[in-house]
Design an enzyme around this catalytic site. Sequence first.
Site, short mmCIF file in Angstrom:
data_model
loop_
_atom_site.label_atom_id
_atom_site.label_comp_id
_atom_site.label_asym_id
_atom_site.label_seq_id
_atom_site.Cartn_x
_atom_site.Cartn_y
_atom_site.Cartn_z
N ASP A 175 0.90 -1.15 0.00
CA ASP A 175 0.00 0.00 0.00
C ASP A 175 0.93 1.19 0.00
O ASP A 175 1.53 1.51 1.03
CB ASP A 175 -0.89 0.02 1.24
CG ASP A 175 -1.91 1.14 1.14
OD1 ASP A 175 -1.51 2.30 0.98
OD2 ASP A 175 -3.12 0.85 1.21
N HIS A 176 1.11 1.80 -1.16
CA HIS A 176 2.21 2.76 -1.24
C HIS A 176 2.04 3.96 -0.31
O HIS A 176 3.01 4.62 0.00
CB HIS A 176 2.49 3.16 -2.70
CG HIS A 176 1.56 4.19 -3.25
ND1 HIS A 176 0.31 3.89 -3.71
CD2 HIS A 176 1.70 5.54 -3.41
CE1 HIS A 176 -0.28 5.00 -4.14
NE2 HIS A 176 0.54 6.02 -3.97
N ASP A 233 -10.61 2.22 -5.11
CA ASP A 233 -9.28 2.58 -5.58
C ASP A 233 -8.44 3.25 -4.50
O ASP A 233 -7.23 3.06 -4.44
CB ASP A 233 -9.42 3.52 -6.80
CG ASP A 233 -8.09 3.82 -7.47
OD1 ASP A 233 -7.34 2.86 -7.74
OD2 ASP A 233 -7.80 5.01 -7.75
N HIS A 238 -5.63 2.90 0.79
CA HIS A 238 -4.76 3.97 1.25
C HIS A 238 -5.35 4.77 2.42
O HIS A 238 -4.68 4.99 3.43
CB HIS A 238 -4.48 4.97 0.11
CG HIS A 238 -3.92 4.33 -1.12
ND1 HIS A 238 -3.00 3.31 -1.07
CD2 HIS A 238 -4.13 4.57 -2.44
CE1 HIS A 238 -2.67 2.96 -2.31
NE2 HIS A 238 -3.35 3.70 -3.16
N LYS A 341 -4.03 18.96 -6.17
CA LYS A 341 -3.58 17.67 -5.67
C LYS A 341 -3.10 17.86 -4.24
O LYS A 341 -2.18 18.64 -3.98
CB LYS A 341 -2.43 17.13 -6.53
CG LYS A 341 -1.90 15.79 -6.01
CD LYS A 341 -1.15 15.00 -7.07
CE LYS A 341 -0.49 13.75 -6.49
NZ LYS A 341 -1.36 12.58 -6.46
C1 BG6 Z 1 -3.18 4.60 -6.75
C2 BG6 Z 1 -4.51 4.71 -7.44
O1 BG6 Z 1 -3.18 3.55 -5.83
O2 BG6 Z 1 -2.89 5.81 -6.11
C3 BG6 Z 1 -4.51 5.87 -8.43
O3 BG6 Z 1 -4.80 3.50 -8.12
C4 BG6 Z 1 -4.07 7.14 -7.75
O4 BG6 Z 1 -5.79 6.03 -9.01
C5 BG6 Z 1 -2.79 6.94 -6.95
O5 BG6 Z 1 -3.86 8.12 -8.74
C6 BG6 Z 1 -2.50 8.16 -6.11
O6 BG6 Z 1 -1.26 8.05 -5.50
P1 BG6 Z 1 -0.49 9.32 -4.99
O7 BG6 Z 1 0.74 8.77 -4.36
O8 BG6 Z 1 -0.21 10.17 -6.18
O9 BG6 Z 1 -1.40 10.01 -4.01
#
Ligand code: BG6
Length: 483
Positions: A175-176, A233, A238, A341
């Site tokens: 889970d990044h 998603d 997350h 963002k």
């Molecule tokens: C991913 C989603 O896990 O996370 C994407 O599948 C999303 O839809 C992305 O854009 C967002 O990651 P971050 O690190 O840019 O917030």
Amino acid sequence: NAVEPFDYVIFGATGDLTMRKLLPAFYYRMLAGQVPDSARIIGTARSPLSRTEYQGRAREALDKFVAKADLDEARVEAFLNMLYYVSLNGADPEGKWADLKASLAGGEGKARVFYFSTAPNLYRAVAENLHAQELITPKTRVVLEKPIGIDQESAREINDGVGRYFQEGQIFRIDHYLGKETVQDIIALRFANPVLNAVWSAEYIDYVQITAAETVGVEGRAGYYDGSGALRDMIQNHLLQVLSVVAMEKPASLDADAVRDAKVKVLQALKPLTAEMVKDHAVRAQYVAGESGGKEVPGYLTELGHESGTETFAAVRAEIATPRWAGVPFYIRSAKRLTRKVSEVVIAFKKTDHGLFPEGDRPQVLVIRIQPDEGVSLSIEAKDPSRDDMALREATLDVSFGPTFKVRYPDAYERLLLDAVRGYPVLFIRRDEVEAAWSWVEPVLESWKANKAPVETYKAGSWGPEAAKALLARDGHAWHEDM
Ligand code: BG6
């Protein structure tokens, strides 16, 4: 420090994630001296590419996704030399497994990682084939990219399927968000600062907001995204992970299982929503044409080219049934095509009835900026120096970590890719966490599927639908941008 020698096999190696995130992340870790010279990164996918062709694609990816200043020709060459490619359908038992075996030859004693970045419904078949081909050594780990399923049942099937061939200790569910420095920071902020630790409960906290807002639309991923939506998603994984770190009790230690035990207790303590409650506790919406990043952009349905009920905006009101959080709403939202963002946690403290000052009745707000401009700010009341009476004026204690620590904030994948080599699972999700998270979002999915709540709309470039404002207004609260 360099990790031990490894072979890293990526399934789905021509995909967007590999090009955009994984290869640049390996490159940065190589620059940082963490990738030993003997490391091999072996991409596999169905496309019949030669090694040289694959290296060419990798070079393009680095050109695009690595900062110019960090691109050094000699280092890029060295990196490309670590890359191999095998044309293989990992789900096919009759695929060219001999080629993969050949490229892993001599690596039996090294750490070995298989990274699954294909469609999740193939994970089980790939695991089975790796087993049948005797490619799973005692030092092998498998990384599972999200989403783990599309609901509780499919998640269970994937976990069971992979669990047949790998022990839980070998399975690294990525889970990044957990790899983001500022998400780990929440643990430091909470438990290493008595000033914050002392007020971290319902006694002082009025409500919490967790937002992941994006400006992009669905880009080239409409096929995946339309079958998923914002709730699956971003929120199921997350944002519920972020919530669990914000709300967990102090873990017994920083060991993987201690931290994950503390997190899973939060997920299991989320007050269940019933299908009837969903319309009052959740909002879904789709963007319509608007302006984003200074240009006109089409609506979601136009981009998609067909009708769809999939949400590009989701907001949910959660509560955690533990003494620490009794009665504190946690508002979670995520969407595409919002104003800017930003991923952040906002903690709104209860107003204190000071009964002393003529004005200045604002709640204190702590903002943990996950990204961008990683940092923390806390609003404070000070005496207004322009007045002679004791009027208050709001000011902000604000720290941006990048300039303060003078470091580049690494992409989350950098840390996580090598943690899998190290066999260090604290920033990966345990099976019970995945299942608890699915279990909580499931009534929302069901209720939406049965059309028990409308699909609202919002203009691209806005902060979302009116209904999302109303969700908080009912409690007398407001989203951060309206505070
Ligand atoms: C991913 C989603 O896990 O996370 C994407 O599948 C999303 O839809 C992305 O854009 C967002 O990651 P971050 O690190 O840019 O917030």
